[in-house]
Scaffold this motif. Structure first.
Motif, short mmCIF file in Angstrom:
data_model
loop_
_atom_site.label_atom_id
_atom_site.label_comp_id
_atom_site.label_asym_id
_atom_site.label_seq_id
_atom_site.Cartn_x
_atom_site.Cartn_y
_atom_site.Cartn_z
N ILE A 149 0.84 -1.20 0.00
CA ILE A 149 0.00 0.00 0.00
C ILE A 149 0.87 1.24 0.00
N PHE A 150 1.88 1.27 0.86
CA PHE A 150 2.74 2.45 0.96
C PHE A 150 3.49 2.71 -0.34
N LYS A 151 4.03 1.68 -0.92
CA LYS A 151 4.83 1.81 -2.14
C LYS A 151 4.03 2.43 -3.28
N ASN A 152 2.74 2.21 -3.27
CA ASN A 152 1.90 2.69 -4.38
C ASN A 152 1.07 3.91 -4.00
N SER A 153 1.42 4.51 -2.86
CA SER A 153 0.78 5.76 -2.45
C SER A 153 1.85 6.83 -2.36
N ASN A 154 1.60 7.99 -2.93
CA ASN A 154 2.61 9.05 -2.94
C ASN A 154 2.34 10.14 -1.91
N GLU A 155 1.37 9.93 -1.08
CA GLU A 155 0.96 10.98 -0.14
C GLU A 155 1.72 10.88 1.18
N THR A 156 1.79 12.02 1.89
CA THR A 156 2.36 12.01 3.23
C THR A 156 1.30 11.65 4.27
N ASP A 157 0.02 11.80 3.89
CA ASP A 157 -1.08 11.33 4.74
C ASP A 157 -1.36 9.88 4.36
N PHE A 158 -0.81 8.97 5.14
CA PHE A 158 -0.84 7.56 4.77
C PHE A 158 -1.93 6.82 5.52
N TYR A 159 -2.60 5.91 4.81
CA TYR A 159 -3.58 5.01 5.43
C TYR A 159 -3.10 3.57 5.25
N LEU A 200 8.77 -4.02 7.74
CA LEU A 200 7.95 -2.99 8.37
C LEU A 200 8.75 -1.71 8.58
N PHE A 201 9.96 -1.83 9.10
CA PHE A 201 10.78 -0.66 9.40
C PHE A 201 11.16 0.11 8.14
N THR A 202 11.31 -0.61 7.03
CA THR A 202 11.64 0.05 5.76
C THR A 202 10.56 1.05 5.36
N ILE A 203 9.32 0.78 5.72
CA ILE A 203 8.23 1.72 5.42
C ILE A 203 8.53 3.07 6.08
N TYR A 204 9.01 3.04 7.32
CA TYR A 204 9.28 4.29 8.02
C TYR A 204 10.47 5.03 7.41
N SER A 205 11.48 4.29 7.03
CA SER A 205 12.64 4.91 6.38
C SER A 205 12.23 5.56 5.06
N ASP A 206 11.43 4.84 4.26
CA ASP A 206 10.96 5.37 2.98
C ASP A 206 10.02 6.55 3.18
N TYR A 207 9.22 6.50 4.24
CA TYR A 207 8.31 7.61 4.53
C TYR A 207 9.09 8.88 4.86
N GLU A 209 12.05 9.63 3.77
CA GLU A 209 12.56 10.12 2.48
C GLU A 209 11.46 10.87 1.73
N ARG A 210 10.25 10.37 1.81
CA ARG A 210 9.13 11.03 1.14
C ARG A 210 8.89 12.42 1.71
N LEU A 211 9.02 12.56 3.02
CA LEU A 211 8.89 13.88 3.65
C LEU A 211 9.94 14.83 3.11
N ASN A 212 11.17 14.34 2.93
CA ASN A 212 12.25 15.18 2.41
C ASN A 212 11.96 15.61 0.97
N GLU A 213 11.51 14.67 0.15
CA GLU A 213 11.23 14.97 -1.26
C GLU A 213 10.13 16.00 -1.40
N LYS A 214 9.13 15.92 -0.55
CA LYS A 214 8.00 16.85 -0.62
C LYS A 214 8.24 18.10 0.22
N ASP A 220 10.28 16.05 12.02
CA ASP A 220 10.48 15.33 13.27
C ASP A 220 9.36 14.35 13.58
N ILE A 221 8.61 13.95 12.57
CA ILE A 221 7.49 13.03 12.80
C ILE A 221 7.98 11.71 13.41
N LEU A 222 9.13 11.26 12.98
CA LEU A 222 9.66 9.97 13.46
C LEU A 222 10.86 10.17 14.39
N ILE A 223 10.87 11.29 15.09
CA ILE A 223 12.02 11.60 15.96
C ILE A 223 12.17 10.59 17.09
N GLU A 224 11.08 9.90 17.44
CA GLU A 224 11.14 8.89 18.50
C GLU A 224 12.14 7.77 18.16
#
Length: 546
Positions: A149-159, A200-207, A209-214, A220-224
């Motif tokens: 789902i993540f790979k085929n969605s380009n949005e920062t608001d992810f479901y 699973l963790f790769t989704i967060y890393s890719d997300y 990167e998506r924040l950076n691109e956009k 700091d969404i994933l600062i934890e």
């Protein structure tokens, strides 16, 4: 775990063996194909999961949503001991559905029912509690569905949005914290379960990167995750993952993949508020360890596998991110020795490409880029000059990847001595290439100002040498530079004036400059109006010299 005890399962799984009395088990080698699809089939209710699976390649959003509605209601009325098996059937049936359809239904309330059992599974795994078959299968298939789902969605608001809710983020953070602790051995026990967590963790890393691109405002969404990841990168597990017996294998294990590739990838994608503090802490403690790692593995560079090349690339990128703090590097000069060895590697050079399409080009580009950023520090510059590595850099001027080539010219302009130039068979080629690249960059309608400035820096460094001054005049490069003086402003003008100031120490060049009245007037204007100290100094120096 999916039970093969009903007639329905025989219908959908030809591999079913009637004589088997034990439940079938599934692992990461289970293939998701229509011939092997195992369904918990109930004769008392419609098997909507089999409908979804059998029509996965053609089903539409409008057709899928009513089925998900019914399955959600079924889940609510399923006995607790059977609910996880039913949920597994649903997720398993959804995985082969077309990506665009999955994205369109990812906000459906059915996905909410995945969060609680999936969270429990991750917590149990993190605490080293044994998972039962149903839990293991959920751990396997849920990251596959989420990643698709993540790979085929380009949005920062992810479901499904719960993946980024604070409560679930805390669970992943605690899991990373446990992994980073010494002697926990969480990812040693089960390669398959480690692979599931990495997915699973790769989704967060890719997300991230998506924040950076956009250019998303909140980085700091994933600062934890940052502190536990930093602990992983400074752990003994990270160091041990570079063990010589691992790096020469054709494939690395899941533990090595996590520490050497996934942790650095996430760390490097972070652009948030704590980056400077984190880099200071990491380099102050780990640069000696990183130096030791390179010392141990550099001798076998010709046997490095692709993963090792990527891991070393990431290590250099981490240090590169702190390259503004050159005092760390200048106090650990042997680290530079190993970078120079990488740059001199014949096997890496042979495999260079015109794009960053392979690991060898990426590593060489990182090494050269890193040195070009720190070479102006006097201690580092003097150290590199003593190593007499000009031939290695000259060889790299033939690199087809342009940013790599530009950085090589920058380094050469800094480290090349008069003796180096005298010993070159054709020193004019170095200058002519720089001038041609500068002309092409300036005349490009999509000019990259940074590339122009970098080439001007290179030219400024080269014309400090008398032989290069003569070469520039011989190649009729001065009229081109005088034309640039009309158009350049700010940093480009400063660099150009510094170059012309160096050229003015050549008698022939000074004569040509002095006869150009437009240039003289421009220099005088700049001298009177410039606020930048370096530009004012260059313009006043030229005025005095001319």
């Amino acid at each position: 775990m999916l039970y093969p005890s009903s007639a329905g399962h025989q219908q959908f799984n030809p591999m079913y063996n009637q004589s088997r009395s034990q439940p079938m088990t599934y692992n990461n080698n289970t293939q998701f194909s229509s011939q092997q699809y195992p369904v918990n089939y109930s004769t008392s209710s419609t098997d909507y999961t089999s409908i979804i699976f059998n029509q996965s390649k053609t089903i539409s959003t409008d057709e899928l949503i009513p089925l998900l509605d019914k399955l959600t209601r079924q889940l609510k009325h399923t006995r607790s001991e059977q609910r996880l098996g039913k949920l597994n059937d649903i997720i398993y049936a959804l995985i082969p559905v077309r990506p665009s359809i999955l994205v369109s239904v990812a906000h459906h309330k059915l996905f909410i029912h995945i969060e609680a059992p999936f969270s429990e599974v991750i917590q149990q795994w993190s605490n080293k509690s044994k998972l039962n078959d149903d839990q293991s299968f959920l751990f396997q298939i849920t990251p596959k569905l989420l990643k698709k789902i993540f790979k085929n969605s380009n949005e920062t608001d992810f479901y499904p949005s719960w993946l980024f809710d604070s409560s679930f983020i805390e669970i992943i953070r605690d899991c990373l914290t446990n992994i980073s602790k010494p002697n926990k051995y969480i990812i040693d026990n089960n390669q398959d379960e480690t692979k599931n967590f990495i997915r699973l963790f790769t989704i967060y890393s890719d997300y991230q990167e998506r924040l950076n691109e956009k250019e998303y405002s909140n980085q700091d969404i994933l600062i934890e995750f940052i502190d536990p990841i930093m602990h992983c990168l400074s752990s003994q597990d990270y160091i041990d993952s570079f063990d010589i017996t691992n790096i020469n294998n054709k494939k690395i294990g899941q533990k090595e993949k996590f520490f050497l590739l996934k942790c650095p990838s996430f760390f490097l994608s972070y652009r948030g508020s704590r980056i400077d503090q984190i880099m200071n802490n990491l380099l102050s403690t780990m640069l000696p360890q990183y130096t030791n790692i390179l010392r141990n593995i550099i001798p076998s560079i010709n046997q490095w596998n692709n993963s090792t090349i990527r891991a070393v690339d990431y290590l250099l990128q981490i240090v590169d991110r702190g390259s503004t703090n050159v005092e760390y590097i200048s106090s650990h000069l042997p680290f530079i020795d190993y970078i120079l060895t990488i740059i001199d590697s014949q096997i890496l050079y042979t495999n260079l490409d015109e794009t960053l399409s392979n690991s060898e080009t990426n590593l060489m580009n990182t090494a050269i880029s890193f040195l070009s950023k720190i070479v102006n520090e006097p201690t580092i510059l003097g150290y590199i000059k003593k190593k007499q590595v000009t031939p290695s850099f000259l060889r790299l001027t033939s690199a087809k990847y342009k940013p790599l080539q530009y950085n090589v010219y920058t380094l050469l302009s800094n480290i090349t001595s008069e003796n180096d130039i005298k010993s070159m068979p054709n020193p004019g080629a170095l200058l002519s290439t720089t001038l041609n690249l500068l002309r092409a960059t300036i005349h490009d309608k999509n000019e990259d100002p940074q590339q122009t400035e970098q080439l001007l820096e290179t030219l400024k460094g080269l014309v400090q040498h008398d032989q290069m001054k003569e070469e520039l005049l011989k190649q009729n490069g001065l009229p081109f530079l005088l034309d640039c003086a009309h158009d350049f402003i700010d940093v480009k003008l400063k660099l150009l004036l510094e170059t012309l100031w160096s050229l003015s120490f050549s008698q022939d060049a000074a004569l040509a400059l002095r006869s150009n009245t437009e240039l003289i007037q421009r220099i005088e204007n700049v001298s009177q109006t410039a606020h930048d100290e370096a530009m004012k100094k260059a313009s006043e120096g030229l005025t005095w010299k001319l």
